[in-house]
Design a protein around this motif. Sequence first.
Motif, PDB file in Angstrom:
ATOM      1  N   UNK A  12       0.382  -1.467   0.120  1.00  0.00           N
ATOM      2  CA  UNK A  12      -0.264   0.033  -0.086  1.00  0.00           C
ATOM      3  C   UNK A  12       1.215   0.861   0.487  1.00  0.00           C
ATOM      4  N   UNK A  13       0.764   2.366  -0.863  1.00  0.00           N
ATOM      5  CA  UNK A  13       1.538   3.202  -1.132  1.00  0.00           C
ATOM      6  C   UNK A  13       0.478   4.111  -0.506  1.00  0.00           C
ATOM      7  N   UNK A  14       1.109   5.475  -0.030  1.00  0.00           N
ATOM      8  CA  UNK A  14       0.231   6.543   0.106  1.00  0.00           C
ATOM      9  C   UNK A  14       0.910   8.103  -0.222  1.00  0.00           C
ATOM     10  N   UNK A  15       0.540   8.944  -0.668  1.00  0.00           N
ATOM     11  CA  UNK A  15       1.610  10.256  -0.737  1.00  0.00           C
ATOM     12  C   UNK A  15       0.271  11.296   0.233  1.00  0.00           C
ATOM     13  N   UNK A  16       1.650  12.086  -0.059  1.00  0.00           N
ATOM     14  CA  UNK A  16       0.984  13.358   1.114  1.00  0.00           C
ATOM     15  C   UNK A  16       1.710  14.728   0.640  1.00  0.00           C
ATOM     16  N   UNK A  17       0.940  15.457   0.538  1.00  0.00           N
ATOM     17  CA  UNK A  17       1.338  16.727   0.456  1.00  0.00           C
ATOM     18  C   UNK A  17       1.912  17.730   1.173  1.00  0.00           C
ATOM     19  N   UNK A  75      10.488  13.889  -1.797  1.00  0.00           N
ATOM     20  CA  UNK A  75      10.593  14.550  -2.914  1.00  0.00           C
ATOM     21  C   UNK A  75      10.184  15.535  -3.443  1.00  0.00           C
ATOM     22  N   UNK A  76      10.794  16.680  -4.264  1.00  0.00           N
ATOM     23  CA  UNK A  76      10.323  18.156  -4.243  1.00  0.00           C
ATOM     24  C   UNK A  76      10.134  18.094  -5.291  1.00  0.00           C
ATOM     25  N   UNK A  77       8.822  19.092  -5.789  1.00  0.00           N
ATOM     26  CA  UNK A  77       8.109  18.940  -6.617  1.00  0.00           C
ATOM     27  C   UNK A  77       8.015  19.382  -7.813  1.00  0.00           C
ATOM     28  N   UNK A 137       9.439  26.505   2.412  1.00  0.00           N
ATOM     29  CA  UNK A 137       8.208  26.840   1.866  1.00  0.00           C
ATOM     30  C   UNK A 137       7.701  26.687   0.418  1.00  0.00           C
ATOM     31  N   UNK A 138       8.458  25.238   0.799  1.00  0.00           N
ATOM     32  CA  UNK A 138       8.237  25.009  -0.793  1.00  0.00           C
ATOM     33  C   UNK A 138       7.619  23.352  -1.275  1.00  0.00           C
ATOM     34  N   UNK A 139       6.895  23.226  -2.012  1.00  0.00           N
ATOM     35  CA  UNK A 139       5.979  22.094  -2.248  1.00  0.00           C
ATOM     36  C   UNK A 139       6.890  21.124  -2.452  1.00  0.00           C
ATOM     37  N   UNK A 140       6.395  19.816  -1.399  1.00  0.00           N
ATOM     38  CA  UNK A 140       7.081  18.642  -1.158  1.00  0.00           C
ATOM     39  C   UNK A 140       5.846  16.991  -0.995  1.00  0.00           C
ATOM     40  N   UNK A 141       6.554  16.377  -1.577  1.00  0.00           N
ATOM     41  CA  UNK A 141       5.854  14.721  -1.398  1.00  0.00           C
ATOM     42  C   UNK A 141       6.356  13.836  -1.052  1.00  0.00           C
TER      43      UNK A 141
END
Length: 287
Positions: A30-35, A63-65, A40-44
């Motif tokens: 099961x793989x889940x992703x959260x933002x 990971x970064x955007x 100050x920068x978007x990452x997952x």
Amino acid sequence: MRDFPSCFGESGVQVADSSGSSSRTTPNLVTCLYQTQLSGRSCVITITWSKSLMGQGFSIGVDDSANQSLCKVDIKPWLFSKRKGSKSMEADNSKVEIFWDLSAAKFGAGPEPLEGFYVAVIFDLEMVLLLGDMTKEAYRKTNASPSPSNAVFIAKREHIYGKRIYCAKAQFCDNGQSHDIAIECDTVGLQDPCLEIRVDKKRVMQVKRLAWKFRGNQTIVVDGLPVEVFWDVHNWLFGSPVGNAVFMFQTSQSAEKLLPWSSSQIIVESQLRSLGFSLILYAWKND
């Protein structure tokens, strides 16, 4: 995020999965992703839960955007006898710490813990992601402060198993209600098989003449939100008898614009446009 499949063609889902040739070798993942926001920068943040004969384990990646990996931690199943611990690393001149305690965790049939646990991701002493029901214990152990920007659950990929009915749970918006999804499709000895999807026991979709409509998409409504459902049951009908079908549930106001893209692009663009959540289900037939 990179291991989500490229799954959309012009007329629907088109996924080839080479993870195994029989249900005995298919993955239990099961793989889940959260933002979230880091400096100050978007990452997952990607968390993959795994289960095998060796035991249960998990991995966490940030990971970064631009899909560049900032850090990754693997807790292998054969090392999972240490059911609590922590790891620390550097990412872009900042300190990232991961704490976990699964010593009292309760599991169901799948690899994802249900209760009695926490997994925490700390970035520069801020709690950027906290999973599990042991919130007080996590804050006491980590001495972290809450992050001003909470992580948002944006995508999930899961392998499910069955002979005629395949079940999963889905939460189509962050902090929303959890729903029971049942996918029913009997293809054994039928000239005209039918696909049916139910949400909380209520039928929301039915596809007849499935041999002609083995790939496609249709919009359903859940919690007042339009949810686009994409399916590919080619392997069930024409491929290996133990092959998998693929279903994707995408909360999106304009899903038709997303069709030519890979699902990893869909996940990124969905969040940039605030379009919602993606659930990908690999449905495997048991022997």
